[in-house]
Design a protein around this motif. Sequence first.
Motif, PDB file in Angstrom:
ATOM      1  N   SER A 140      22.744  36.720  32.259  1.00 13.13           N
ATOM      2  CA  SER A 140      23.976  36.280  32.911  1.00 13.13           C
ATOM      3  C   SER A 140      25.174  36.669  32.050  1.00 13.13           C
ATOM      4  N   VAL A 141      26.288  36.891  32.706  1.00 14.15           N
ATOM      5  CA  VAL A 141      27.519  37.273  31.998  1.00 14.15           C
ATOM      6  C   VAL A 141      27.928  36.174  31.024  1.00 14.15           C
ATOM      7  N   PHE A 142      27.777  34.918  31.437  1.00 15.16           N
ATOM      8  CA  PHE A 142      28.191  33.797  30.590  1.00 15.16           C
ATOM      9  C   PHE A 142      27.367  33.725  29.307  1.00 15.16           C
ATOM     10  N   PHE A 143      26.059  34.004  29.412  1.00 14.28           N
ATOM     11  CA  PHE A 143      25.217  33.970  28.219  1.00 14.28           C
ATOM     12  C   PHE A 143      25.600  35.098  27.264  1.00 14.28           C
ATOM     13  N   LEU A 144      25.868  36.282  27.812  1.00  9.31           N
ATOM     14  CA  LEU A 144      26.273  37.416  26.977  1.00  9.31           C
ATOM     15  C   LEU A 144      27.592  37.135  26.277  1.00  9.31           C
ATOM     16  N   LEU A 145      28.551  36.579  27.024  1.00  6.95           N
ATOM     17  CA  LEU A 145      29.852  36.261  26.434  1.00  6.95           C
ATOM     18  C   LEU A 145      29.706  35.205  25.344  1.00  6.95           C
ATOM     19  N   PHE A 146      28.813  34.243  25.592  1.00  6.26           N
ATOM     20  CA  PHE A 146      28.577  33.189  24.601  1.00  6.26           C
ATOM     21  C   PHE A 146      28.024  33.780  23.298  1.00  6.26           C
ATOM     22  N   VAL A 147      27.014  34.645  23.413  1.00  7.51           N
ATOM     23  CA  VAL A 147      26.413  35.259  22.220  1.00  7.51           C
ATOM     24  C   VAL A 147      27.438  36.110  21.476  1.00  7.51           C
ATOM     25  N   LEU A 148      28.241  36.867  22.213  1.00  9.84           N
ATOM     26  CA  LEU A 148      29.259  37.716  21.590  1.00  9.84           C
ATOM     27  C   LEU A 148      30.363  36.880  20.943  1.00  9.84           C
ATOM     28  N   SER A 149      30.691  35.741  21.567  1.00 10.60           N
ATOM     29  CA  SER A 149      31.756  34.890  21.024  1.00 10.60           C
ATOM     30  C   SER A 149      31.392  34.287  19.676  1.00 10.60           C
ATOM     31  N   LEU A 150      30.110  34.225  19.359  1.00 16.36           N
ATOM     32  CA  LEU A 150      29.685  33.669  18.073  1.00 16.36           C
ATOM     33  C   LEU A 150      30.192  34.512  16.914  1.00 16.36           C
ATOM     34  N   SER A 151      30.403  35.812  17.139  1.00 17.86           N
ATOM     35  CA  SER A 151      30.957  36.673  16.095  1.00 17.86           C
ATOM     36  C   SER A 151      32.395  36.272  15.780  1.00 17.86           C
ATOM     37  N   VAL A 152      33.129  35.876  16.826  1.00 18.94           N
ATOM     38  CA  VAL A 152      34.508  35.411  16.632  1.00 18.94           C
ATOM     39  C   VAL A 152      34.510  34.113  15.830  1.00 18.94           C
ATOM     40  N   TRP A 153      33.613  33.191  16.199  1.00 19.51           N
ATOM     41  CA  TRP A 153      33.532  31.919  15.480  1.00 19.51           C
ATOM     42  C   TRP A 153      33.087  32.121  14.032  1.00 19.51           C
ATOM     43  N   ASN A 154      32.169  33.045  13.820  1.00 20.10           N
ATOM     44  CA  ASN A 154      31.692  33.350  12.480  1.00 20.10           C
ATOM     45  C   ASN A 154      32.860  33.733  11.567  1.00 20.10           C
ATOM     46  N   ARG A 155      33.683  34.671  12.029  1.00 21.79           N
ATOM     47  CA  ARG A 155      34.808  35.122  11.208  1.00 21.79           C
ATOM     48  C   ARG A 155      35.902  34.072  11.154  1.00 21.79           C
ATOM     49  N   TYR A 156      36.066  33.289  12.245  1.00 19.92           N
ATOM     50  CA  TYR A 156      37.100  32.253  12.263  1.00 19.92           C
ATOM     51  C   TYR A 156      36.833  31.200  11.186  1.00 19.92           C
ATOM     52  N   PHE A 157      35.572  30.772  11.075  1.00 23.66           N
ATOM     53  CA  PHE A 157      35.241  29.776  10.054  1.00 23.66           C
ATOM     54  C   PHE A 157      35.492  30.331   8.652  1.00 23.66           C
ATOM     55  N   GLU A 158      35.254  31.624   8.454  1.00 22.69           N
ATOM     56  CA  GLU A 158      35.513  32.237   7.147  1.00 22.69           C
ATOM     57  C   GLU A 158      37.013  32.247   6.852  1.00 22.69           C
ATOM     58  N   ILE A 159      37.811  32.509   7.864  1.00 22.97           N
ATOM     59  CA  ILE A 159      39.277  32.522   7.708  1.00 22.97           C
ATOM     60  C   ILE A 159      39.785  31.131   7.356  1.00 22.97           C
ATOM     61  N   ILE A 160      39.278  30.111   8.046  1.00 24.43           N
ATOM     62  CA  ILE A 160      39.697  28.731   7.767  1.00 24.43           C
ATOM     63  C   ILE A 160      39.220  28.301   6.381  1.00 24.43           C
ATOM     64  N   LYS A 161      38.040  28.765   5.982  1.00 25.63           N
ATOM     65  CA  LYS A 161      37.536  28.465   4.634  1.00 25.63           C
ATOM     66  C   LYS A 161      38.509  28.970   3.581  1.00 25.63           C
ATOM     67  N   TRP A 162      38.967  30.212   3.750  1.00 27.71           N
ATOM     68  CA  TRP A 162      39.874  30.803   2.766  1.00 27.71           C
ATOM     69  C   TRP A 162      41.232  30.103   2.781  1.00 27.71           C
ATOM     70  N   GLN A 163      41.720  29.778   3.970  1.00 24.56           N
ATOM     71  CA  GLN A 163      42.991  29.052   4.063  1.00 24.56           C
ATOM     72  C   GLN A 163      42.885  27.704   3.353  1.00 24.56           C
ATOM     73  N   ASN A 164      41.751  27.047   3.542  1.00 26.74           N
ATOM     74  CA  ASN A 164      41.524  25.744   2.919  1.00 26.74           C
ATOM     75  C   ASN A 164      41.517  25.844   1.397  1.00 26.74           C
TER      76      ASN A 164
END
Length: 292
Positions: free
Chosen positions: A30-54
Amino acid sequence: MAALYFIYNQISNSKTLEWNRLWEMMEQQSVFFLLFVLSLSVWNRYFEIIKWQNLVGSFRAITVGQSAVHVFAALTAGIFTPNGFGEYAGKAVFFQKTKTKKILFLNLICNGIQMIITVIAGLFGLLYFNALHPIFGTQTILILFVGFVLLICLLFSAKKITLKGYSIERLLHKINEIPKRIHQKNIVLGLSRYVVFSHQYYFFFLLFGVDLPYLTLMSAVTSIYFLSSSLPSFQFLDFAVKGSVAIFFCGLLGINSWIPLLITSIMWFLNVVIPVLIGSYFVLNFKPLASP
């Protein structure tokens, strides 16, 4: 520019990126499952960015945007260095020279907590996997465990020993100088990032039709990350190192070798290639006078 050329060369010539099989599998999801799996890459890098800001917030407030520039540019700078050591210098250039040691230390804390989480999760995963599919004998595991405990004891007993002005005791003192709330947030963000990228691997297994119990697959994933991160490598060869380790573990589970190879390559593209391409823009447009 060298990073851009190398990435293009790897993608265009890689035999592991079997695009035909990838498209076939994607069409079945399903498109939603694919988008969900791909969005995890965004979250992965986002948490790293917030870690550095912190962490930088321990001495100076920076925005999420500034932190993102530091992280992406540093990732690009570290692509050709062993285990991404170039990231340390990549982040330091955005600050005054008087802050270089502080930035290197904060980056050590940033990467250190991620490594600790990877090791702890990997050890438990490896023990669980070994119980299901014996790789090491009981005696070997006992020796490794005792050796690990002795190493920890040795480090703390020798914490006053100084080498070129540095000691474990001094390192612990400097770590304690950082407010506890920053350490606590760093740990939570590190755990969140680990959960995201490890489960992205897991969901890709599901996408490719691998039907195995959750704990079995996750023990394999955590073991793969643990062992591959323990081996000296370059970021641009990360997919090759993880791929070879993944083939070994997945082979014991009866998974076709092309699946872990393809998953590892896709993960490398999403979590390394794309961020490096973004970071290349910041590196090429870097202006020292505009540093914070």
